[in-house]
Structure formats: structure tokens, C-alpha cells
Scaffold this active site. Structure first.
Site, mmCIF file in Angstrom:
data_model
loop_
_atom_site.group_PDB
_atom_site.id
_atom_site.type_symbol
_atom_site.label_atom_id
_atom_site.label_comp_id
_atom_site.label_asym_id
_atom_site.label_seq_id
_atom_site.Cartn_x
_atom_site.Cartn_y
_atom_site.Cartn_z
ATOM 1 N N GLU A 99 -4.345 13.172 -37.679
ATOM 2 C CA GLU A 99 -2.939 13.351 -37.338
ATOM 3 C C GLU A 99 -2.147 12.139 -37.807
ATOM 4 O O GLU A 99 -2.696 11.045 -37.937
ATOM 5 C CB GLU A 99 -2.786 13.482 -35.807
ATOM 6 C CG GLU A 99 -2.358 14.851 -35.339
ATOM 7 C CD GLU A 99 -0.924 15.253 -35.707
ATOM 8 O OE1 GLU A 99 -0.390 14.829 -36.753
ATOM 9 O OE2 GLU A 99 -0.351 16.026 -34.938
ATOM 10 N N ASP A 103 1.881 11.086 -30.021
ATOM 11 C CA ASP A 103 3.108 10.701 -29.314
ATOM 12 C C ASP A 103 2.983 11.169 -27.863
ATOM 13 O O ASP A 103 2.274 10.537 -27.071
ATOM 14 C CB ASP A 103 4.285 11.337 -30.069
ATOM 15 C CG ASP A 103 5.648 10.928 -29.562
ATOM 16 O OD1 ASP A 103 5.788 9.827 -29.036
ATOM 17 O OD2 ASP A 103 6.592 11.730 -29.704
ATOM 18 N N LYS A 131 1.582 6.070 -30.167
ATOM 19 C CA LYS A 131 2.753 5.615 -29.392
ATOM 20 C C LYS A 131 2.447 5.859 -27.921
ATOM 21 O O LYS A 131 2.909 6.824 -27.325
ATOM 22 C CB LYS A 131 3.948 6.493 -29.787
ATOM 23 C CG LYS A 131 5.117 5.786 -30.412
ATOM 24 C CD LYS A 131 6.310 6.728 -30.416
ATOM 25 C CE LYS A 131 6.698 7.173 -31.782
ATOM 26 N NZ LYS A 131 7.897 8.045 -31.779
HETATM 27 P P1 IMP Z 1 3.361 15.014 -29.733
HETATM 28 O O1 IMP Z 1 3.053 16.444 -29.459
HETATM 29 O O2 IMP Z 1 4.562 14.551 -28.958
HETATM 30 O O3 IMP Z 1 2.210 14.065 -29.606
HETATM 31 O O4 IMP Z 1 3.938 14.993 -31.190
HETATM 32 C C1 IMP Z 1 3.208 14.784 -32.278
HETATM 33 C C2 IMP Z 1 4.022 15.133 -33.497
HETATM 34 O O5 IMP Z 1 5.410 14.760 -33.331
HETATM 35 C C3 IMP Z 1 3.526 14.343 -34.661
HETATM 36 O O6 IMP Z 1 2.507 15.027 -35.340
HETATM 37 C C4 IMP Z 1 4.772 14.177 -35.485
HETATM 38 O O7 IMP Z 1 4.908 15.289 -36.338
HETATM 39 C C5 IMP Z 1 5.912 14.168 -34.492
HETATM 40 N N1 IMP Z 1 6.343 12.785 -34.193
HETATM 41 C C6 IMP Z 1 6.194 12.107 -33.039
HETATM 42 N N2 IMP Z 1 6.692 10.865 -33.114
HETATM 43 C C7 IMP Z 1 7.180 10.753 -34.379
HETATM 44 C C8 IMP Z 1 7.837 9.682 -35.098
HETATM 45 O O8 IMP Z 1 8.073 8.563 -34.617
HETATM 46 N N3 IMP Z 1 8.180 9.971 -36.380
HETATM 47 C C9 IMP Z 1 7.937 11.165 -36.982
HETATM 48 N N4 IMP Z 1 7.333 12.179 -36.353
HETATM 49 C C10 IMP Z 1 6.965 11.979 -35.063
#
Ligand code: IMP
Ligand code: MG
Length: 180
Positions: A99, A103, A131
Site C-alpha cells: 500500500e 492512514d 500516519k
Molecule cells: P485509509 O483507509 O484511511 O487508511 O486510507 C488509505 C488510503 O487513503 C490510501 O491508500 C491513500 O489512497 C489515501 N490517503 C490517505 N492519506 C493520504 C495522503 O496523505 N495522501 C494521499 N493519499 C492518502
């Protein structure tokens, strides 16, 4: 045009290259004598996948899947949908999911759960960026490139509104670009 939207470069091309090599050495040590199946979660991880697979001195196959997690411009939601499934069967395979960034964990906790139900020999997660401040769902991360603060980053595959993926480095996007 792209560059002027970047507030700060977090990781240069050189730093990314070094880190990718180090992750490859870690994976080689852990999977010695075995074959791995790399799964790239599109679209954000395509650059990382291209570099990591070429750094890896192990027999491996590659497959791709695409998921969409609906949410606003810079955050995802808990509703995840597979928009492109794998082409191969993962039963009995040693899977490493690649990945771009971990996030909230919403996307990956959903995805890993689906993959585990397909009976692979093992599943591990490798994310270029983590993050942790934003985590909502706990996800175990086996290989991590860099831990970053809560800022929206782009480049090296990561996008904002489908742009900036082609930047060779990772930078923090100026908040005024996304109205933050
Ligand atoms: P999660 O489901 O919140 O963990 O999101 C993961 C997805 O969100 C990642 O695969 C990215 O596509 C997008 N994403 C999260 N943070 C960022 C960022 O800082 N920049 C760009 N894409 C992000
Ligand atoms: Mg994305």
C-alpha cells in the site's frame, strides 16, 4: 506547476530509493527459500510496487487490485468496495500486500479481512508510509517505509484528486490546494 503546490519535500528520490532497498532486504531475510506474491493496491502503490519488485531478489509473482473507500477529498470512510479484484487465486500463497499509505486503516482492515478468507499460506502488509495519528481501525503493519505526521502528502504514486502521482519525491501538499 506541480512543484509550486508542494509546501515541503518530506522524502527525496534518493531517500525513497534507499528505504525501498532496505525493505527489500528485510523481506528477503523473512521469506528466504520461499516464493512471494506481491499484491499492489491500486492506484497509489504502483510506483512503490515497481521499485520494490525490482529491488527484491526473490522469486515472486505480482497481482493488482483496486478498492475505493468513499469519503471526502483527503480522508476515507469505513465503506470500502472492491472495484477490481485479483486475477490470481491466492490460496496457499505467501502474500504481501503493498500500500502507499496506512492512514485511518479503514481500507486495509477491510481488504486484509477479505484476503484472509481466501486461505493464503500467509498475509503480510507493507506500506510505504504510516500516519499513525489518524488510525481508527487497528491494522498490523509488518513492513513500513516511513512514519509521518498528520499531513496530506503526494507524489511517488500518491495523489490528490488524481494529480501529483508522477512527482518523483514525496511532499506535503499546501493546504490551500485542497481548501484545508
Ligand atoms: P485509509 O483507509 O484511511 O487508511 O486510507 C488509505 C488510503 O487513503 C490510501 O491508500 C491513500 O489512497 C489515501 N490517503 C490517505 N492519506 C493520504 C495522503 O496523505 N495522501 C494521499 N493519499 C492518502
Ligand atoms: Mg489513493
Amino acid at each position: 506547476m506541480l512543484e509550486q503546490d508542494i509546501q515541503e519535500i518530506l522524502f527525496s528520490e534518493e531517500q525513497l530509493k534507499e528505504r525501498v532497498q532496505a525493505i527489500a532486504r528485510q523481506i528477503e531475510a523473512d521469506y528466504e527459500g520461499r516464493e512471494v506474491m506481491l499484491i499492489s493496491v491500486l492506484r497509489g502503490s504502483f510506483v512503490f510496487m515497481a521499485d520494490l519488485c525490482r529491488a527484491l531478489k526473490l522469486p515472486c509473482t505480482m497481482d493488482f487490485m483496486s478498492v475505493s473507500s468513499y469519503g471526502s477529498g483527503t480522508s476515507s470512510s469505513g465503506q470500502v468496495q472492491i472495484t477490481k479484484d485479483l486475477s490470481e487465486d491466492i490460496t496457499g500463497r505467501h502474500v504481501i500486500v503493498l500500500e502507499d499509505i496506512l492512514d485511518s486503516g479503514n481500507t486495509l482492515s477491510y481488504l486484509l479481512n477479505i484476503l484472509e478468507h481466501r486461505h493464503p499460506a500467509s498475509v503480510r502488509l507493507c506500506a510505504l508510509l504510516d500516519k499513525p495519528d489518524r488510525r481508527v481501525k487497528p491494522v498490523e503493519l509488518h513492513y513500513c517505509g516511513f512514519t509521518i505526521p498528520d499531513a496530506f502528502v503526494v507524489g511517488y504514486g500518491l495523489d490528490y484528486d488524481q494529480h501529483y502521482r508522477n512527482l518523483p519525491y514525496i511532499g506535503i501538499l499546501k493546504p490551500e490546494v485542497y481548501g484545508g
